[in-house]
Design an enzyme around this catalytic site. Sequence first.
Site, PDB file in Angstrom:
ATOM      1  N   ASP A 265     -17.132 -12.000   3.556  1.00 30.27           N
ATOM      2  CA  ASP A 265     -16.591 -12.058   4.907  1.00 30.27           C
ATOM      3  C   ASP A 265     -15.726 -10.824   5.093  1.00 30.27           C
ATOM      4  O   ASP A 265     -15.178 -10.273   4.129  1.00 30.27           O
ATOM      5  CB  ASP A 265     -15.766 -13.329   5.119  1.00 30.27           C
TER       6      ASP A 265
ATOM      7  N   TYR B 157       6.754   6.822  -0.052  1.00 23.61           N
ATOM      8  CA  TYR B 157       5.713   6.219  -0.881  1.00 23.61           C
ATOM      9  C   TYR B 157       6.260   5.794  -2.241  1.00 23.61           C
ATOM     10  O   TYR B 157       6.017   4.664  -2.698  1.00 23.61           O
ATOM     11  CB  TYR B 157       4.567   7.213  -1.062  1.00 23.61           C
TER      12      TYR B 157
ATOM     13  N   LYS C 206       6.497   1.884  -3.774  1.00 20.70           N
ATOM     14  CA  LYS C 206       5.836   1.400  -4.988  1.00 20.70           C
ATOM     15  C   LYS C 206       6.843   0.922  -6.033  1.00 20.70           C
ATOM     16  O   LYS C 206       6.550  -0.014  -6.797  1.00 20.70           O
ATOM     17  CB  LYS C 206       4.936   2.496  -5.559  1.00 20.70           C
TER      18      LYS C 206
END
Length: 264
Positions: free
Chosen positions: A55, A152, A156
């Site tokens: 899906d 970024y 993280k």
Amino acid sequence: MTRHVMVTGAAGGLGSAIAARFAAAGDRITGVDLREEPLRASVDALASAHGVAVDALTADLSAPEAGSVVDRAWERSGPIDVLVNAAGIWPATPLLDMTAAMWDHVLAINTRAPMLTTVALGRLAVAAGRTASVVNIASGAAVRARPGASHYCTSKAALEMLTRSCSVELGGHGIRVNAVSPGYVAGSSQEVNPVTEEYTAAVSGNALGRIGQPDDVAGAVFFLASPDAAWTTGAVLRVDGGSSAGNPALPVHWAGTTEAQSPR
């Protein structure tokens, strides 16, 4: 046993490889991405190659209601056994050019969305009396800063702590939460997260002497979601060719020993 596996960022190089690893094992796949056409092509390829049920759900994971995609997938395709939070962006923004909007957008997709999807899955699984496994895709940037990536790297680093925090709170419900931290991996989506050849050359050094491939990361994700990792939660598995261990390209710092360094 066939599992229902939901992978965010499934239209990208890393997300599609992760989805393919689970599909090869016969698992049902729900792919999630913002880009409808690449996502549909990715999941259709899985169905054709592996004969599994698939899906595709489009979702804006930067939105405050990002977790609702888990409810949609659960309703459409049944309870989710494995959630892989692979969606992420890494724009290049020099620190002195940073704005609140730029910062918030990266943190929303890379950190807040995994929190929201994990919470949504946790609520559904606990209510249904089911166990589940969550695997987040972290990065070596969590522990090594670089120019243009303050948002970024921060996202993280926060994702690694989110992984540990979720593992502590959800472990009693039989929900394991782990992370894979890749080094530089070839084959990421140049459309969404382009990198230059110069950057690739600069970051490609590691103990094993090669750039990572999406399948390297996919195998680690598959392991952490498997019964073989049944007693593993809150872990961050570094899959980086040894780049976090050290830099083999550095020369020996001195040709010998000084008089003061010599053993007595």
